[in-house]
Design a protein around this motif. Structure first.
Motif, mmCIF file in Angstrom:
data_model
loop_
_atom_site.group_PDB
_atom_site.id
_atom_site.type_symbol
_atom_site.label_atom_id
_atom_site.label_comp_id
_atom_site.label_asym_id
_atom_site.label_seq_id
_atom_site.Cartn_x
_atom_site.Cartn_y
_atom_site.Cartn_z
ATOM 1 N N LEU A 39 0.920 -1.227 -0.063
ATOM 2 C CA LEU A 39 0.062 0.034 0.104
ATOM 3 C C LEU A 39 0.709 1.333 0.075
ATOM 4 O O LEU A 39 1.669 1.232 0.430
ATOM 5 C CB LEU A 39 -0.881 -0.036 1.167
ATOM 6 C CG LEU A 39 -1.815 -1.043 1.297
ATOM 7 C CD1 LEU A 39 -2.504 -1.132 2.521
ATOM 8 C CD2 LEU A 39 -2.718 -0.916 0.249
ATOM 9 N N ASP A 42 0.572 6.520 2.686
ATOM 10 C CA ASP A 42 -0.420 7.225 3.541
ATOM 11 C C ASP A 42 -1.834 6.585 3.209
ATOM 12 O O ASP A 42 -2.837 7.265 3.513
ATOM 13 C CB ASP A 42 -0.625 8.568 2.890
ATOM 14 C CG ASP A 42 -1.184 8.794 1.300
ATOM 15 O OD1 ASP A 42 -1.183 7.738 0.793
ATOM 16 O OD2 ASP A 42 -1.034 9.997 0.837
ATOM 17 N N ALA A 43 -1.928 5.368 3.015
ATOM 18 C CA ALA A 43 -3.189 4.564 2.762
ATOM 19 C C ALA A 43 -4.226 4.812 3.828
ATOM 20 O O ALA A 43 -5.226 4.691 3.817
ATOM 21 C CB ALA A 43 -2.935 3.257 2.060
ATOM 22 N N TRP A 44 -3.440 4.371 5.025
ATOM 23 C CA TRP A 44 -4.222 4.309 6.244
ATOM 24 C C TRP A 44 -4.521 5.856 6.870
ATOM 25 O O TRP A 44 -5.427 5.939 7.575
ATOM 26 C CB TRP A 44 -3.525 3.534 7.424
ATOM 27 C CG TRP A 44 -3.328 2.153 6.943
ATOM 28 C CD1 TRP A 44 -1.928 1.355 6.952
ATOM 29 C CD2 TRP A 44 -4.400 0.935 6.582
ATOM 30 N NE1 TRP A 44 -2.344 0.025 6.680
ATOM 31 C CE2 TRP A 44 -3.591 -0.075 6.482
ATOM 32 C CE3 TRP A 44 -5.579 1.071 6.536
ATOM 33 C CZ2 TRP A 44 -4.381 -1.377 6.015
ATOM 34 C CZ3 TRP A 44 -6.406 0.129 6.334
ATOM 35 C CH2 TRP A 44 -5.846 -1.045 6.018
ATOM 36 N N HIS A 45 -3.606 6.615 6.580
ATOM 37 C CA HIS A 45 -3.691 7.925 6.969
ATOM 38 C C HIS A 45 -4.766 8.813 6.372
ATOM 39 O O HIS A 45 -5.583 9.639 7.365
ATOM 40 C CB HIS A 45 -2.596 8.550 6.774
ATOM 41 C CG HIS A 45 -2.227 10.074 7.384
ATOM 42 N ND1 HIS A 45 -2.669 10.279 8.676
ATOM 43 C CD2 HIS A 45 -1.900 11.054 6.677
ATOM 44 C CE1 HIS A 45 -2.591 11.610 8.717
ATOM 45 N NE2 HIS A 45 -2.093 12.186 7.583
ATOM 46 N N ARG A 46 -4.945 9.096 5.257
ATOM 47 C CA ARG A 46 -5.622 9.874 4.264
ATOM 48 C C ARG A 46 -7.111 9.381 4.313
ATOM 49 O O ARG A 46 -7.395 8.241 4.292
ATOM 50 C CB ARG A 46 -5.061 10.333 3.150
ATOM 51 C CG ARG A 46 -3.771 11.184 3.151
ATOM 52 C CD ARG A 46 -3.673 11.416 1.814
ATOM 53 N NE ARG A 46 -4.598 12.226 1.276
ATOM 54 C CZ ARG A 46 -4.774 13.636 1.328
ATOM 55 N NH1 ARG A 46 -3.877 14.365 1.990
ATOM 56 N NH2 ARG A 46 -5.613 14.339 0.642
ATOM 57 N N LEU A 47 -8.091 10.395 4.164
ATOM 58 C CA LEU A 47 -9.501 9.989 3.785
ATOM 59 C C LEU A 47 -9.483 9.642 2.701
ATOM 60 O O LEU A 47 -8.790 10.262 1.748
ATOM 61 C CB LEU A 47 -10.218 11.456 3.901
ATOM 62 C CG LEU A 47 -10.678 11.704 5.313
ATOM 63 C CD1 LEU A 47 -11.185 13.117 5.262
ATOM 64 C CD2 LEU A 47 -11.804 11.075 5.910
ATOM 65 N N PRO A 48 -10.100 8.397 2.283
ATOM 66 C CA PRO A 48 -10.080 7.980 0.745
ATOM 67 C C PRO A 48 -10.656 9.115 -0.107
ATOM 68 O O PRO A 48 -11.564 9.395 -0.031
ATOM 69 C CB PRO A 48 -10.890 6.720 0.953
ATOM 70 C CG PRO A 48 -11.817 6.714 1.976
ATOM 71 C CD PRO A 48 -10.962 7.444 3.140
ATOM 72 N N GLU A 49 -10.116 9.214 -1.301
ATOM 73 C CA GLU A 49 -10.710 10.186 -2.245
ATOM 74 C C GLU A 49 -11.097 8.970 -3.623
ATOM 75 O O GLU A 49 -10.671 8.076 -3.706
ATOM 76 C CB GLU A 49 -9.567 10.966 -2.804
ATOM 77 C CG GLU A 49 -9.154 12.142 -1.859
ATOM 78 C CD GLU A 49 -8.409 13.233 -2.402
ATOM 79 O OE1 GLU A 49 -8.913 14.102 -3.175
ATOM 80 O OE2 GLU A 49 -7.170 13.154 -1.866
ATOM 81 N N VAL A 208 -11.291 -7.190 1.950
ATOM 82 C CA VAL A 208 -11.109 -5.909 1.364
ATOM 83 C C VAL A 208 -12.456 -5.082 1.522
ATOM 84 O O VAL A 208 -12.234 -3.725 1.724
ATOM 85 C CB VAL A 208 -10.443 -5.978 -0.166
ATOM 86 C CG1 VAL A 208 -10.556 -4.443 -0.657
ATOM 87 C CG2 VAL A 208 -9.141 -6.564 0.078
ATOM 88 N N ARG A 209 -13.365 -5.759 1.450
ATOM 89 C CA ARG A 209 -14.677 -4.969 0.998
ATOM 90 C C ARG A 209 -14.639 -4.246 0.136
ATOM 91 O O ARG A 209 -14.697 -2.974 0.000
ATOM 92 C CB ARG A 209 -15.279 -4.261 2.589
ATOM 93 C CG ARG A 209 -14.963 -4.791 3.892
ATOM 94 C CD ARG A 209 -15.503 -6.269 3.931
ATOM 95 N NE ARG A 209 -17.015 -6.300 3.740
ATOM 96 C CZ ARG A 209 -17.406 -7.284 3.033
ATOM 97 N NH1 ARG A 209 -16.847 -8.122 2.454
ATOM 98 N NH2 ARG A 209 -18.682 -7.341 2.715
ATOM 99 N N SER A 233 -12.711 2.173 1.501
ATOM 100 C CA SER A 233 -11.597 2.578 2.105
ATOM 101 C C SER A 233 -10.366 2.970 1.007
ATOM 102 O O SER A 233 -10.621 2.333 -0.224
ATOM 103 C CB SER A 233 -10.975 1.551 2.947
ATOM 104 O OG SER A 233 -10.520 0.495 2.283
ATOM 105 N N GLY A 234 -9.280 3.738 1.432
ATOM 106 C CA GLY A 234 -8.105 3.940 0.478
ATOM 107 C C GLY A 234 -7.431 2.553 0.000
ATOM 108 O O GLY A 234 -7.217 2.075 -1.105
ATOM 109 N N PRO A 235 -7.106 1.619 0.925
ATOM 110 C CA PRO A 235 -6.479 0.406 0.525
ATOM 111 C C PRO A 235 -7.585 -0.335 -0.185
ATOM 112 O O PRO A 235 -6.927 -1.072 -1.071
ATOM 113 C CB PRO A 235 -6.397 -0.249 2.167
ATOM 114 C CG PRO A 235 -6.181 1.118 3.045
ATOM 115 C CD PRO A 235 -7.051 2.174 2.393
ATOM 116 N N ILE A 239 -5.905 -1.947 -3.882
ATOM 117 C CA ILE A 239 -5.970 -3.324 -3.950
ATOM 118 C C ILE A 239 -6.576 -3.762 -5.038
ATOM 119 O O ILE A 239 -6.516 -4.526 -6.067
ATOM 120 C CB ILE A 239 -6.113 -4.058 -2.807
ATOM 121 C CG1 ILE A 239 -5.054 -3.888 -1.646
ATOM 122 C CG2 ILE A 239 -6.604 -5.509 -3.053
ATOM 123 C CD1 ILE A 239 -5.471 -4.367 -0.434
#
Lengths: 345, 345
Positions: A39, A42-49, A208-209, A233-235, A239
């Motif tokens: 990943l 910043d995948a866990w950090h940022r709000l997903p765009e 992953v949902r 989510s971003g991750p 993925i």
């Protein structure tokens, strides 16, 4: 909350067998998961765009022109009955049955008049409903409806403002059945045709949902607004892009899964069990389903027991040769103990 | 869809500055994120199972006795108006304002009669509502309501079957304000008090999509059923457990963030800007908010512009010393250009 497969914590508690010692065949998820890429930092950090790359990859893979990413098809299964209710009032809903139980459950919960109708009886039920929900291929029975029939139903429903919802969550190994490419209302598309696709099953990425909805008109924007910001989510996006673009992995996996599904069906046949399903699971209306489930569990094999709807047993694919042998031995033990082959003959 | 901070893709398109060159201060998220642990090998593969460890860790950290994990507080913000509507019909809802805009938006969308009421006027509005929603501390203004006042309001509302929803998404640096421990209906609890907590902000893990709802009675089971199975991903659960149990990190981070929030407020004061907020953001009713936003964007600093509600500007915390210097220089440039200090004097 309805019961679902993959509930290994329940198995641990009920049978006192350590989690690591279980062979979990209770879902229809590809046991050889797509390898998740590393990943972004910043995948866990940022709000997903929202990411056009993801939608483009999904449209290319599923063959639809307009898709919305959702946090698993379950999110869409829950939202669609609410949206329908809000925008069009209570509907007469026919859900093809037996099937994935969340469909009928969620349409009922949202205040619609739901009838569960056997696959064979769907044509006769078409006239008397506003919304029809069909899993194709079906989980767990493997029932199938040909695309041209689905498209005719979609047209008939659309003519009176109705919807045809086709859940293709397990459709990756049978692309010839998919109607995703007809879901847009543009040239040749069918208004009111809504197709659900899942990344979790074929790619083995249920954690992953991520899933997608293909539809035309104003449905996708309305669904997006309903589901709200940051629902995927971003991750999951990262993925998902990797998995959806990896054509070589997809092609090899399709071949492997089809072969494994055949192997599972053949193995069951050697025990006198006539099973149906799709590449990632086999199901049969086991007369002593509770006994079978308990027998397998005592040997640390967790299978899916259905006590309503598709009453019977569903098995997913073993992950490796050792798991195949373990399943085979347990099945043979079951056959011998119950003289199963003779009993059903 | 309402606009929110963190929309860096929009900034890239609008200003033609590469993504990597932006200093993103448009959210109130801790820039020093909790380091996500290495995930279990099957985290992406398996369907997420509910995990008592996660709930226990959340209850211990937030001080509540009953909590439900959700995929970000946004999921609860969307679901609560729907649940209220389904179980109790349309309500008269007072939302403290200006505040995080999704609250009023979602209650309105669900068909309730919503009034946005200034924090100072909340006591007078209590009698004429069934549901009150208060962000504490507030985002973006930093307005605060003392816990004993909130508990009195909760009691008054509960006496007539009402709800007090307290959104403590930014409450981690002001634990003395929290009413989470009063949310259970058992001994000393308040029926109808619903508290929302967010893992994304304080832990800097907005990409994880994890929050919690504390409440008593039947609300949490009803919310869980509404949100459906697998709504919180397995990775979110694993990362959440680690973050919520790491007391040393939490204590050090609380000290650091409080100091940085003060530093940001002081920096703005040197430019003649009287700001308020909480540790992770500062806000002020900038008279030329559009001009300020544009000025900063031209220098690659993305700030949050509010054009309705809390009209003005919100700044999050710079991540490192270089970012602080960059912000300081941009602010000084703004002051000089506009003779800001003189204009507001």
């Amino acid at each position: 909350m309805l019961e679902h497969g993959g509930n290994l914590n329940d198995a641990v508690i009920r049978y006192g067998i350590a989690r690591a010692d279980w062979l979990d065949l209770s879902t229809g998820i590809n046991p050889a998961a797509y390898p998740a890429p590393v990943l972004k930092a910043d995948a866990w950090h940022r709000l997903p765009e929202s990411d056009a790359t993801l939608v483009d990859a999904a449209c290319a893979y599923y063959g639809a022109s307009h898709m919305l990413p959702v946090a698993g098809t379950q999110a869409a299964i829950q939202a669609l009955p609410q949206l329908r209710r809000r925008d069009h009032g209570a509907a007469r809903v026919v859900v093809a049955a037996p099937a994935y139980a969340e469909h009928a459950h969620r349409w009922t919960q949202a205040g619609h008049a739901v009838r569960e109708v056997a696959y064979d009886d769907l044509p006769a039920a078409l006239e008397s409903c506003d919304v029809m929900v069909v899993c194709n291929p079906n989980n767990p029975t493997g029932a199938r409806v040909a695309p041209d029939i689905l498209l005719a139903w979609a047209e008939a429903l659309a003519a009176r403002g109705g919807w045809l919802v086709v859940d293709e969550a397990f459709g990756d190994t049978t692309p010839q059945l998919s109607v995703a490419s007809y879901s847009h209302t543009g040239d040749g598309g069918r208004p009111g045709l809504i197709v659900l696709r899942s990344v979790g099953k074929f790619f083995g990425l249920a954690g992953v949902r991520l899933g997608f909805v293909a539809a035309g008109g104003t449905l996708l924007p309305a669904l997006q607004e309903w589901l709200g910001p940051w629902s995927v989510s971003g991750p999951a996006q990262q993925i998902g892009v990797a998995a959806l673009k990896d054509v070589a992995w997809q092609e090899a996996t399709r071949v492997t899964l089809l072969a494994q599904g055949k192997r599972l069906q053949d193995l069951l046949a050697t025990c006198g069990i006539p099973a149906s399903g799709s590449a990632m699971y086999q199901w049969w209306p086991e007369p002593d389903a509770v006994g079978f489930h308990d027998w397998m569990a005592q040997q640390g094999i967790w299978v899916r027991l259905f006590t309503r709807g598709a009453v019977g047993i569903r098995l997913g694919l073993p992950a490796d040769e050792a798991a195949w042998v373990r399943l085979q031995n347990a099945l043979q033990g079951w056959c011998e103990q119950r003289s199963y082959a003779e009993r059903v003959a």
